[in-house]
Design a protein around this motif. Structure first.
Motif, PDB file in Angstrom:
ATOM      1  N   GLY A  10      33.851  13.518  25.680  1.00 26.71           N
ATOM      2  CA  GLY A  10      34.831  14.305  26.716  1.00 26.71           C
ATOM      3  C   GLY A  10      34.199  15.010  27.689  1.00 26.71           C
ATOM      4  N   ARG A  11      35.180  15.505  28.723  1.00 29.12           N
ATOM      5  CA  ARG A  11      34.616  16.168  29.879  1.00 29.12           C
ATOM      6  C   ARG A  11      34.029  17.570  29.549  1.00 29.12           C
ATOM      7  NH1 ARG A  11      36.075  15.309  35.132  1.00 29.12           N
ATOM      8  NH2 ARG A  11      35.782  16.825  36.584  1.00 29.12           N
ATOM      9  N   THR A  12      32.989  17.871  30.378  1.00 26.99           N
ATOM     10  CA  THR A  12      32.181  18.974  29.952  1.00 26.99           C
ATOM     11  C   THR A  12      32.116  19.931  31.280  1.00 26.99           C
ATOM     12  OG1 THR A  12      30.057  18.274  31.088  1.00 26.99           O
ATOM     13  CG2 THR A  12      30.585  17.973  28.445  1.00 26.99           C
ATOM     14  N   GLU A  13      31.916  21.218  31.480  1.00 24.94           N
ATOM     15  CA  GLU A  13      31.769  21.795  32.676  1.00 24.94           C
ATOM     16  C   GLU A  13      30.681  21.438  33.631  1.00 24.94           C
ATOM     17  OE1 GLU A  13      31.344  26.109  31.875  1.00 24.94           O
ATOM     18  OE2 GLU A  13      33.220  26.380  30.815  1.00 24.94           O
ATOM     19  N   TRP A  14      29.923  20.864  33.118  1.00 23.38           N
ATOM     20  CA  TRP A  14      28.794  20.251  33.827  1.00 23.38           C
ATOM     21  C   TRP A  14      29.336  19.056  34.589  1.00 23.38           C
ATOM     22  CZ3 TRP A  14      22.925  20.549  32.350  1.00 23.38           C
ATOM     23  CH2 TRP A  14      22.538  21.970  32.482  1.00 23.38           C
ATOM     24  N   ASN A  15      30.062  18.198  33.923  1.00 23.07           N
ATOM     25  CA  ASN A  15      30.924  17.192  34.657  1.00 23.07           C
ATOM     26  C   ASN A  15      31.679  17.494  35.860  1.00 23.07           C
ATOM     27  OD1 ASN A  15      31.310  15.547  31.465  1.00 23.07           O
ATOM     28  ND2 ASN A  15      29.803  14.869  32.909  1.00 23.07           N
ATOM     29  N   GLU A  16      32.392  18.767  35.442  1.00 18.22           N
ATOM     30  CA  GLU A  16      33.053  19.234  36.624  1.00 18.22           C
ATOM     31  C   GLU A  16      32.331  19.957  37.894  1.00 18.22           C
ATOM     32  OE1 GLU A  16      35.478  22.123  34.402  1.00 18.22           O
ATOM     33  OE2 GLU A  16      36.410  20.813  33.036  1.00 18.22           O
ATOM     34  N   LEU A  17      31.176  20.074  37.458  1.00 19.77           N
ATOM     35  CA  LEU A  17      30.240  20.719  38.674  1.00 19.77           C
ATOM     36  C   LEU A  17      29.294  19.828  39.381  1.00 19.77           C
ATOM     37  CD1 LEU A  17      29.398  24.201  37.017  1.00 19.77           C
ATOM     38  CD2 LEU A  17      30.735  23.959  38.703  1.00 19.77           C
ATOM     39  N   GLU A  33      38.130  19.209  25.362  1.00 20.36           N
ATOM     40  CA  GLU A  33      38.794  19.262  24.186  1.00 20.36           C
ATOM     41  C   GLU A  33      40.013  18.564  24.064  1.00 20.36           C
ATOM     42  OE1 GLU A  33      38.388  23.655  23.571  1.00 20.36           O
ATOM     43  OE2 GLU A  33      36.290  23.493  23.228  1.00 20.36           O
ATOM     44  N   GLU A  34      40.854  18.900  25.127  1.00 19.34           N
ATOM     45  CA  GLU A  34      42.279  18.237  25.150  1.00 19.34           C
ATOM     46  C   GLU A  34      42.012  16.703  25.216  1.00 19.34           C
ATOM     47  OE1 GLU A  34      46.311  17.442  25.154  1.00 19.34           O
ATOM     48  OE2 GLU A  34      44.986  19.326  24.478  1.00 19.34           O
ATOM     49  N   GLN A  35      41.172  16.013  25.939  1.00 19.12           N
ATOM     50  CA  GLN A  35      40.932  14.838  26.010  1.00 19.12           C
ATOM     51  C   GLN A  35      40.632  14.089  24.506  1.00 19.12           C
ATOM     52  OE1 GLN A  35      37.952  14.676  28.940  1.00 19.12           O
ATOM     53  NE2 GLN A  35      39.072  14.099  30.517  1.00 19.12           N
ATOM     54  N   ALA A  36      39.737  15.186  23.841  1.00 11.04           N
ATOM     55  CA  ALA A  36      39.291  14.563  22.452  1.00 11.04           C
ATOM     56  C   ALA A  36      40.461  14.760  21.408  1.00 11.04           C
ATOM     57  CB  ALA A  36      38.016  15.476  22.157  1.00 11.04           C
ATOM     58  N   THR A  62      33.361  15.139  20.057  1.00 10.53           N
ATOM     59  CA  THR A  62      34.519  14.063  20.514  1.00 10.53           C
ATOM     60  C   THR A  62      34.759  13.320  19.085  1.00 10.53           C
ATOM     61  OG1 THR A  62      33.645  14.150  22.833  1.00 10.53           O
ATOM     62  CG2 THR A  62      34.973  12.463  21.949  1.00 10.53           C
ATOM     63  N   ALA A  63      33.328  13.088  18.479  1.00  9.98           N
ATOM     64  CA  ALA A  63      33.769  12.040  17.503  1.00  9.98           C
ATOM     65  C   ALA A  63      34.249  12.544  16.184  1.00  9.98           C
ATOM     66  CB  ALA A  63      32.328  11.674  17.025  1.00  9.98           C
ATOM     67  N   GLU A  64      34.198  14.005  15.878  1.00 10.09           N
ATOM     68  CA  GLU A  64      34.484  14.404  14.624  1.00 10.09           C
ATOM     69  C   GLU A  64      36.283  14.479  14.492  1.00 10.09           C
ATOM     70  OE1 GLU A  64      32.213  18.331  13.298  1.00 10.09           O
ATOM     71  OE2 GLU A  64      32.783  18.429  15.397  1.00 10.09           O
ATOM     72  N   GLY A  65      36.778  14.539  15.528  1.00  8.11           N
ATOM     73  CA  GLY A  65      38.297  14.407  15.392  1.00  8.11           C
ATOM     74  C   GLY A  65      38.755  13.041  15.157  1.00  8.11           C
ATOM     75  N   VAL A  66      38.131  12.217  15.521  1.00  6.98           N
ATOM     76  CA  VAL A  66      38.390  10.624  15.452  1.00  6.98           C
ATOM     77  C   VAL A  66      38.087  10.392  13.980  1.00  6.98           C
ATOM     78  CG1 VAL A  66      38.018   8.171  16.009  1.00  6.98           C
ATOM     79  CG2 VAL A  66      38.191   9.995  17.841  1.00  6.98           C
ATOM     80  N   ALA A  67      36.956  10.617  13.495  1.00  3.84           N
ATOM     81  CA  ALA A  67      36.218  10.440  12.226  1.00  3.84           C
ATOM     82  C   ALA A  67      37.272  10.906  11.093  1.00  3.84           C
ATOM     83  CB  ALA A  67      34.912  10.924  12.280  1.00  3.84           C
ATOM     84  N   LYS A  68      37.525  12.413  11.384  1.00  2.92           N
ATOM     85  CA  LYS A  68      38.404  12.925  10.427  1.00  2.92           C
ATOM     86  C   LYS A  68      39.714  12.316  10.323  1.00  2.92           C
ATOM     87  CE  LYS A  68      40.595  17.342   9.793  1.00  2.92           C
ATOM     88  NZ  LYS A  68      40.884  18.855  10.117  1.00  2.92           N
ATOM     89  N   ARG A  69      40.260  11.588  11.193  1.00  2.00           N
ATOM     90  CA  ARG A  69      41.570  10.807  11.205  1.00  2.00           C
ATOM     91  C   ARG A  69      41.605   9.772  10.138  1.00  2.00           C
ATOM     92  NH1 ARG A  69      44.525   7.368  15.762  1.00  2.00           N
ATOM     93  NH2 ARG A  69      45.618   5.967  14.672  1.00  2.00           N
TER      94      ARG A  69
END
Length: 206
Positions: A10-17, A33-36, A62-69
């Motif tokens: 997912g997106r980070t602050e450095w991506n945004e900058l 976090e919302e994307q993840a 990013t992986a944790e939420g998917v793996a938990k599912r």
């Protein structure tokens, strides 16, 4: 057959900058976090047998939420870290062109020739990524894992996709990868089939 879901973080602050993160351990931004979260809610797999992730927290979280599912815990993989940007870590493209104009020109113009000062080349990245990917696919086949996911980073995923599609590194940037983009690749008896590239459909779902 092994079905691989290859996913960018997912997106980070450095991506945004517009800063190159490389192997700096940057966390997800609130947007990331919302994307993840949406990725986990709408991940396009009926099941997963195993989940692997770069140990850098933007990919691992990013992986944790998917793996938990799927009742899994991601396995940390240093081999799937992003390209080591060496002296360029934390720099914008303008910073790089100001200080290293020749190398910076190769970044997009001739990535196969690029050698980042005190960092990696794309050839080095390709070698470490594909070595571990091939090990995991072989191991998955032996273990009877039919569906696995790997969570990593933009440049390394582009490098893996280019290799699997027999695209020379010179054309690496023709492959796009948005934040939390999902790619689906099927491995069957030595044959590789690319089913999906750069899907962010989950970000449009509610």
């Amino acid at each position: 057959m092994v079905r691989l879901y290859l996913v960018r973080h997912g997106r980070t602050e450095w991506n945004e900058l517009g800063k190159y993160q490389g192997q700096s351990d940057i966390a997800l931004s609130p947007i990331g976090e919302e994307q993840a979260k949406r990725l986990a809610e709408h991940f396009p797999a009926k099941k997963l047998d195993a989940v692997y992730a770069s140990d850098l927290k933007r990919a691992y979280s990013t992986a944790e939420g998917v793996a938990k599912r799927y009742g899994l815990v991601p396995q940390k993989e240093t081999a799937f870290r992003e390209l080591d940007f060496g002296d360029w870590e934390g720099s914008t493209y303008k910073d790089i062109m100001d200080k290293w104009p020749d190398e910076g020109a190769n970044f997009f113009g001739a990535p196969e020739k690029l050698q980042i000062p005190n960092g990696e080349s794309f050839t080095m990245l390709q070698e470490r990524a594909m070595a571990r990917l091939n090990e995991i696919i072989t191991m998955s086949d032996v273990m009877g894992h039919e569906s696995i996911a790997i969570f990593a980073h933009g440049a390394i995923i582009k490098t893996m996709l280019a290799t699997l599609m027999h695209i020379p590194l010179h054309y690496l940037w023709a492959i796009q990868q948005g934040n939390t983009a999902v790619n689906v690749i099927n491995f069957d008896a030595g044959y590789v089939g690319i089913e999906l590239i750069n899907s962010t459909e989950h970000l449009r779902m509610r």
